[in-house]
Write an enzyme that holds these catalytic residues in place. Structure first.
Site, mmCIF file in Angstrom:
data_model
loop_
_atom_site.group_PDB
_atom_site.id
_atom_site.type_symbol
_atom_site.label_atom_id
_atom_site.label_comp_id
_atom_site.label_asym_id
_atom_site.label_seq_id
_atom_site.Cartn_x
_atom_site.Cartn_y
_atom_site.Cartn_z
ATOM 1 N N GLU A 228 -5.236 -7.270 10.251
ATOM 2 C CA GLU A 228 -4.923 -6.810 8.889
ATOM 3 C C GLU A 228 -4.730 -8.034 7.984
ATOM 4 O O GLU A 228 -4.207 -9.074 8.407
ATOM 5 C CB GLU A 228 -3.679 -5.904 8.876
ATOM 6 C CG GLU A 228 -3.553 -5.186 7.543
ATOM 7 C CD GLU A 228 -2.555 -4.018 7.537
ATOM 8 O OE1 GLU A 228 -1.868 -3.793 8.553
ATOM 9 O OE2 GLU A 228 -2.488 -3.329 6.498
ATOM 10 N N HIS B 112 -3.469 -9.933 15.049
ATOM 11 C CA HIS B 112 -3.701 -8.719 14.250
ATOM 12 C C HIS B 112 -4.599 -9.084 13.072
ATOM 13 O O HIS B 112 -4.358 -10.098 12.401
ATOM 14 C CB HIS B 112 -2.336 -8.202 13.782
ATOM 15 C CG HIS B 112 -2.360 -6.965 12.971
ATOM 16 N ND1 HIS B 112 -3.376 -6.028 13.047
ATOM 17 C CD2 HIS B 112 -1.477 -6.481 12.043
ATOM 18 C CE1 HIS B 112 -3.099 -5.032 12.211
ATOM 19 N NE2 HIS B 112 -1.970 -5.291 11.582
ATOM 20 N N ASP C 209 -2.883 -9.185 5.709
ATOM 21 C CA ASP C 209 -1.651 -9.934 5.467
ATOM 22 C C ASP C 209 -1.453 -11.023 6.531
ATOM 23 O O ASP C 209 -0.648 -11.935 6.348
ATOM 24 C CB ASP C 209 -0.401 -9.038 5.361
ATOM 25 C CG ASP C 209 -0.305 -7.986 6.433
ATOM 26 O OD1 ASP C 209 -1.328 -7.630 7.032
ATOM 27 O OD2 ASP C 209 0.810 -7.490 6.675
ATOM 28 N N ASP D 192 3.226 -6.901 14.057
ATOM 29 C CA ASP D 192 4.011 -6.083 13.125
ATOM 30 C C ASP D 192 5.231 -5.419 13.784
ATOM 31 O O ASP D 192 6.166 -5.016 13.092
ATOM 32 C CB ASP D 192 3.137 -4.989 12.511
ATOM 33 C CG ASP D 192 2.238 -5.528 11.402
ATOM 34 O OD1 ASP D 192 2.676 -6.417 10.655
ATOM 35 O OD2 ASP D 192 1.097 -5.048 11.293
ATOM 36 N N HIS E 168 6.634 -10.235 10.205
ATOM 37 C CA HIS E 168 7.335 -10.031 8.929
ATOM 38 C C HIS E 168 8.834 -10.150 9.151
ATOM 39 O O HIS E 168 9.386 -9.552 10.084
ATOM 40 C CB HIS E 168 7.081 -8.623 8.361
ATOM 41 C CG HIS E 168 5.650 -8.344 8.026
ATOM 42 N ND1 HIS E 168 5.011 -8.894 6.951
ATOM 43 C CD2 HIS E 168 4.744 -7.538 8.619
ATOM 44 C CE1 HIS E 168 3.760 -8.458 6.895
ATOM 45 N NE2 HIS E 168 3.574 -7.631 7.902
ATOM 46 N N HIS F 34 0.804 -1.233 0.000
ATOM 47 C CA HIS F 34 0.000 0.000 0.000
ATOM 48 C C HIS F 34 0.840 1.288 0.000
ATOM 49 O O HIS F 34 0.740 2.141 0.874
ATOM 50 C CB HIS F 34 -1.095 0.031 1.070
ATOM 51 C CG HIS F 34 -0.722 -0.428 2.447
ATOM 52 N ND1 HIS F 34 0.216 0.188 3.205
ATOM 53 C CD2 HIS F 34 -1.191 -1.448 3.203
ATOM 54 C CE1 HIS F 34 0.312 -0.419 4.367
ATOM 55 N NE2 HIS F 34 -0.526 -1.420 4.381
ATOM 56 N N HIS G 34 -0.001 -1.604 15.174
ATOM 57 C CA HIS G 34 -0.317 -0.297 14.626
ATOM 58 C C HIS G 34 -1.797 -0.154 14.301
ATOM 59 O O HIS G 34 -2.211 0.861 13.751
ATOM 60 C CB HIS G 34 0.550 -0.047 13.369
ATOM 61 C CG HIS G 34 0.205 -0.933 12.208
ATOM 62 N ND1 HIS G 34 -0.116 -0.392 10.985
ATOM 63 C CD2 HIS G 34 0.073 -2.252 12.069
ATOM 64 C CE1 HIS G 34 -0.379 -1.372 10.137
ATOM 65 N NE2 HIS G 34 -0.270 -2.497 10.774
ATOM 66 N N TYR H 1 10.839 -0.064 7.988
ATOM 67 C CA TYR H 1 9.528 -0.502 8.484
ATOM 68 C C TYR H 1 9.013 0.466 9.549
ATOM 69 O O TYR H 1 7.855 0.904 9.516
ATOM 70 C CB TYR H 1 9.632 -1.918 9.059
ATOM 71 C CG TYR H 1 8.290 -2.573 9.221
ATOM 72 C CD1 TYR H 1 7.775 -3.393 8.221
ATOM 73 C CD2 TYR H 1 7.510 -2.340 10.344
ATOM 74 C CE1 TYR H 1 6.527 -3.972 8.349
ATOM 75 C CE2 TYR H 1 6.270 -2.911 10.484
ATOM 76 C CZ TYR H 1 5.783 -3.730 9.482
ATOM 77 O OH TYR H 1 4.533 -4.287 9.622
#
Ligand code: FEO
Length: 399
Positions: free
Chosen positions: A80, A78, A82, A164, A225, A24, A145, A192
């Site tokens: 999100e 989380h 991903d 994250d 990640h 994004h 986040h 990051y």
């Protein structure tokens, strides 16, 4: 011990995404990973899932150790996509006894997956569950986040699944910091933070304090990640503390865009002044550098010097894009200055100063504008400006 094993019966079962180049709007030149983890205990537990198009890799990796239908618990650190993009399919496959998430995670799951009948169990900071031999403790990390974000901690192994936080977009078959190219990993960890976490720096300060106060015996930090930290925990924790407190290096970054090369000449002259003072400086032309790399240099630099030609009473479009991005990420504790060329109205420098003023940058220069093409004397003025900024950086004790 394979490099998929974090501790006895705790395995990496995620996916490596070698191909992703845009997250994004954040350029991910080294790809990424979606880390998921399997704990094989009396209650077999999956921590997070992966992006939907990597579901096959997740299932294949789980099958190395167990039949996926034997999974009892899923932890959603989380929501999100991903990390939860494969959640619905995994729940169908596994039919878990429980799915753990934070209070805000429940809301986020409902807003993402709408009508579902999953066995959600809501957990808050300090809540513990026993898997048999291992115990998981949960820590809510709201707005780090996303509102739903949380950490999970295996007390017996000292493994912190940090979602994250502490992550990097870094595709690799090496999985631990002591196997990987550390300068590259640290660069991606810095990038990051700059692109995802920068605006949450005040919360990160509090989170680091909370972790200290909880007295967790952390031996491994496993983000969602990139590389897992087990030998360089101090390095990443100290870096997070420095970034969250607005500490940076005694160096400068000059970020600019130019119409007919006048602003570029000014950028080089300002850079010469800094160089003469012995202050490291990097020039970033927005025509050939990505905004997500530019903001990484902002994070690392004490002084941020912005240059743009005036266009249509404002600045050039690439600078407009960059400052919009930078404003959202809320850099802290910077020395700022602006420069640029113009033809007749010349508002770019004022607008750049206004934006840096909103961000509470310490504007130590009024800003320098020149009309159309700089003379040698104009460029000498730019060099002097660079020297003054360099001197301010050298004398700066605000670190
Ligand atoms: Fe990697 Fe916020 O998801």
């Amino acid at each position: 011990m394979s490099n998929r094993e974090l501790a006895k019966r705790v395995y990496w079962v995620g996916a490596v995404d070698w191909d992703i180049r845009d997250f994004h709007g954040y350029s991910t030149n080294r790809g990424s990973t979606y880390n998921a983890f399997l704990i094989v205990d009396e209650k077999i537990t999956l921590v997070d899932t992966v992006k939907r198009n990597h579901l096959g890799q997740l299932i294949e990796n789980i099958k190395r150790y167990i039949d996926p239908t034997k999974i009892d618990y899923i932890i959603v650190n989380h929501v999100e996509l991903d990390h939860s993009g494969s959640l619905s399919e995994m729940i169908k496959l596994v039919n878990p006894e429980k799915v753990f998430c934070s209070p805000m995670g429940e809301k986020a799951l409902k807003d993402h997956f709408h009508d579902f009948d999953w066995p959600l169990e809501i957990v808050k900071t300090g809540h513990e569950i026993s898997l048999g031999k291992k115990t998981i403790q949960f820590i809510e990390t709201r707005m780090l986040h996303w509102p739903d974000s949380m950490f999970s901690f295996i007390k017996e192994d000292g493994i912190l699944f940090s979602s994250d936080a502490f992550g990097q977009h870094y595709a690799s078959l090496e999985r631990f910091d002591d196997e990987a190219d550390m300068p590259a990993v640290m660069h991606e960890a810095t990038k990051y933070y700059a692109n995802i976490l920068y605006l949450f720096s005040p919360l990160i300060k509090k989170l680091l304090q909370t972790i200290t106060d909880m007295n967790l015996d952390i031996k491994i930090i496993a983000p969602d990640h990139g590389i897992i930290w087990r030998s360089h925990l101090d390095k990443i924790l100290t870096s997070y503390s420095n970034w969250a407190n607005g500490k940076s290096e005694k160096k400068a970054v000059i970020i600019y865009d130019t119409m007919w090369n006048s602003t570029e000449k000014m950028a080089r002259a300002v850079g010469n002044g800094l160089e003469e003072k012995g202050v490291p400086v990097k020039l970033i032309n927005l025509k050939c550098n990505h905004r997500s790399d530019a903001i990484t240099d902002v994070l690392e630099s004490r002084a941020v010097i912005l240059g743009s030609s005036t266009l249509n009473n404002g600045f050039l479009p690439r600078m407009a894009s960059f400052v919009t991005y930078m404003k959202g990420l809320k850099p802290i504790n910077k020395i700022g200055a602006a420069f640029g060329s113009f033809g007749w109205s010349g508002e770019a420098v004022k607008h750049l100063n206004d934006i840096m003023g909103e961000l509470k940058f310490d504007l130590i220069e009024e800003g320098y504008r020149i009309k159309y093409i700089p003379t040698d004397a104009n460029l000498e003025e730019c060099t002097e400006m660079g020297k003054r900024i360099g001197q301010a950086i050298l004398e700066d004790n605000n670190q």
